[in-house]
Design a protein around this motif. Sequence first.
Motif, PDB file in Angstrom:
ATOM      1  N   ASN A   4     -16.487  67.381  36.010  1.00 40.91           N
ATOM      2  CA  ASN A   4     -17.613  68.232  36.370  1.00 40.91           C
ATOM      3  C   ASN A   4     -18.182  68.897  35.126  1.00 40.91           C
ATOM      4  N   TYR A   5     -19.376  69.441  35.294  1.00 40.89           N
ATOM      5  CA  TYR A   5     -19.990  70.188  34.202  1.00 40.89           C
ATOM      6  C   TYR A   5     -19.101  71.379  33.853  1.00 40.89           C
ATOM      7  N   ALA A   6     -18.801  71.536  32.569  1.00 33.93           N
ATOM      8  CA  ALA A   6     -17.943  72.616  32.054  1.00 33.93           C
ATOM      9  C   ALA A   6     -16.515  72.519  32.586  1.00 33.93           C
ATOM     10  N   ASN A   7     -16.139  71.352  33.170  1.00 34.48           N
ATOM     11  CA  ASN A   7     -14.772  71.123  33.666  1.00 34.48           C
ATOM     12  C   ASN A   7     -14.332  72.190  34.672  1.00 34.48           C
ATOM     13  N   ARG A   8     -15.243  72.586  35.537  1.00 34.58           N
ATOM     14  CA  ARG A   8     -14.921  73.563  36.567  1.00 34.58           C
ATOM     15  C   ARG A   8     -14.761  72.856  37.912  1.00 34.58           C
ATOM     16  N   TYR A   9     -13.772  73.298  38.699  1.00 34.43           N
ATOM     17  CA  TYR A   9     -13.485  72.682  39.986  1.00 34.43           C
ATOM     18  C   TYR A   9     -13.361  73.776  41.033  1.00 34.43           C
ATOM     19  N   ALA A  10     -13.901  73.495  42.232  1.00 35.63           N
ATOM     20  CA  ALA A  10     -14.011  74.541  43.255  1.00 35.63           C
ATOM     21  C   ALA A  10     -13.019  74.381  44.397  1.00 35.63           C
ATOM     22  N   GLN A  25     -24.777  71.880  44.080  1.00 34.19           N
ATOM     23  CA  GLN A  25     -24.243  72.245  42.773  1.00 34.19           C
ATOM     24  C   GLN A  25     -24.046  71.032  41.869  1.00 34.19           C
ATOM     25  N   SER A  26     -24.403  69.853  42.356  1.00 35.77           N
ATOM     26  CA  SER A  26     -24.345  68.606  41.583  1.00 35.77           C
ATOM     27  C   SER A  26     -22.946  68.354  41.025  1.00 35.77           C
ATOM     28  N   ILE A  27     -21.942  68.460  41.886  1.00 37.03           N
ATOM     29  CA  ILE A  27     -20.548  68.244  41.479  1.00 37.03           C
ATOM     30  C   ILE A  27     -20.277  66.744  41.378  1.00 37.03           C
TER      31      ILE A  27
END
Length: 736
Positions: A464-470, A481-483
Amino acid sequence: MQDPDNPGNGPGNGPENGPEKRPGKAANEAADKRPAKSRHILLRIDSWIDSTVWNAGFRAAEIWEDITIFFRRFRVRGWKRMVFELAGEGLTLGAAGSVLMLLLAQPAFEATKEDWRNRGDFAVTFTDRYGNVIGHRGVIHQNSVPIDELPDSLIKSVIATEDRRFFDHFGIDFIGLFRAMSENARAGEVLQGGSTLTQQLAKNLFLSNERSIDRKVTEAFLALWLEANLSKKEILSTYLDRAYMGGGTFGAAAAAQFYFGKNITDVNLAESAMLAGLFKAPAKYAPHVNLPAARARANEVLTNLVQSGLMTEGQVIAARRNPATVVDRNEVESPDFFLDWAFDEVQRLSPRFHQHSLIVRTTIDMGIQQAAEDSVETSLREYGEAYHAKQGAMVMIENGGAVRAMVGGRDYGESQFNRATRALRQPGSSFKVYTYSVAMESGMTPQTTIVDAPISWGNWSPHNYANRYAGRITLETAIAQSINTVPVRLAKEKLGIQPIRAMAKNLGVETPIRDDVTIPIGTSEVTVLDQATAYATFPAGGYQSRRHGITQILDYDGDVLYDFDHDEPAPKRVLSEQADAYMNQMLSRVPYVGTARKAALDNGILTAGKTGTTQAYRDAWFVGFTGNYTCAVWFGNDDYTSTNEMTGGSLPAMTFKRAMDYAHQGVTLRAIPGVEPPLPSEKDLAKTAAAKPQDGLPQLIRPRMLSVQSTDILKKLGEKLKDAAPLAPAKVASAE
């Protein structure tokens, strides 16, 4: 006495007493019966083979030794050996390079198998959707002026400026190339080009303006092919007939009529010099746009005539003192990128009729077209340098399939390569809609939850963008959020790759989609026109968008040869009503709570769409729609260099908004199927307004011709007139 263990050796059993059959001796008797002559022949054959092979090898060794001794006479030593070694290596590398270049040129040679002269067999006049003439395409060679009848001043001006050694080289001028490189190196900038006139013709006929080594190699081979198949006169004549000359004109004859209002055979030296100066940059030096620049360029052409020895200073002095004047023309820009595409469509439809002199009514709306061009150019002028983006493209389709605007690049005069229809670029996250469409068709809903976490598929691990995961999220949140991991997980664990490829094709993507596990996040190239066509399915309720640029084709007698509404099949459903409604609900959240807040239109017009940003920021997309129009926007660079961290939610979204705001002024608004407005809450609208830059692109104002109500009344009246029965002829009373 006979030996009981060996009865054959007893008295009276020798060979002199005659043959006798004994058990176990059948094989020996057969061998004894074989003629001795046959055995001798086989032995001789075996001996001959052995001796022949040995002698051949011995003789080959002798010959090789003789050759070696002979070439020892030419053995060089010292510095001469280095020269010969370098020459030998050069020949080897040259041979390998030639094979490689030939392989690179193979795709272009396929174009020569087709009827490449066919484009000149048509004479087409194009009108906009309202019937106003917007341009022409095609040249009928039978009516073009033969090269021998063209003014001598024009021929010399073109040769002196474009290719002084035209009649001496074989398609590639190495002397001229070396001279141009030397001049450019001395000046520290590109002042001269090394392409011959034949190479320029090859590019115009078969290739694009893409700057790459592959294209230059292909161009060189095609130049050699043209020189082998056409005479010098034919090459020069074709070049003068096909080159773009600015003002929407192609060919010197059309340019002479447009700029000077006279036949090409009547132009003088000053006018010939001005025409010859257009080949370098027709948009920059077009005299109806910038007469001082055109006259300065013509003066350079006159200098070239003197320097090349084709004329003397005394012969050109009158043309210097009395430069050419042009016919006063209203500066109406021709939608050249759209016309090129429409001309290709005419040729695709041409097997349906035999006429080649045609009047074509197109779908383009010149007001929207000019707004689209202005939006792309303004965006690049305002923010292009900051984002390190030099090119852009846009396609706008009215829901129903009519292409209302097409921008294929910044400057048609500089590059006729249509980036809207021919450039293959990675769509990034804007491709994810096809994965989510398959998910909706398979029974999922926007509220279906899925895990956003690191995932690997073979050796590939998307991030993911900025290596963030929800963690666990809904699909509508994932697309807003374009994950990246979510569509990959859907494809790997639930959907597969083939259904996604099939969905993209069904929705309208004509470019072949690669069979690769990375396509769920947009690694397979598409065109801007592909994206606009596919996204237009969503506001169409799941039916094919039926993209088209031509509504009618007529001959000059007024007979209708083709009518889109009559001759094309009705649209087919490619997405179920429920799946389409779900997709619209998810995509209509992106401009308000997702990555495209700069794309939300003004005046409460509900907007939907998806951003796309590719690896290393090479491409930035926004593709969106309302109930009225669908618009795809792309920004990037022709040489695939990275932009300065441009995302689809920045400049593409802003440009989309500017063009779409203009298009929706004064029109009756339509709803997006499956979405009940107002979707965004007051809180969402406040967030959207805060996300818009205060120094954004200035708004375009559409001139008001009629009110919406008056327009609707006239449309309804026109439909009733179409359906009305024809009037019966009035009966004249008899005079009896």
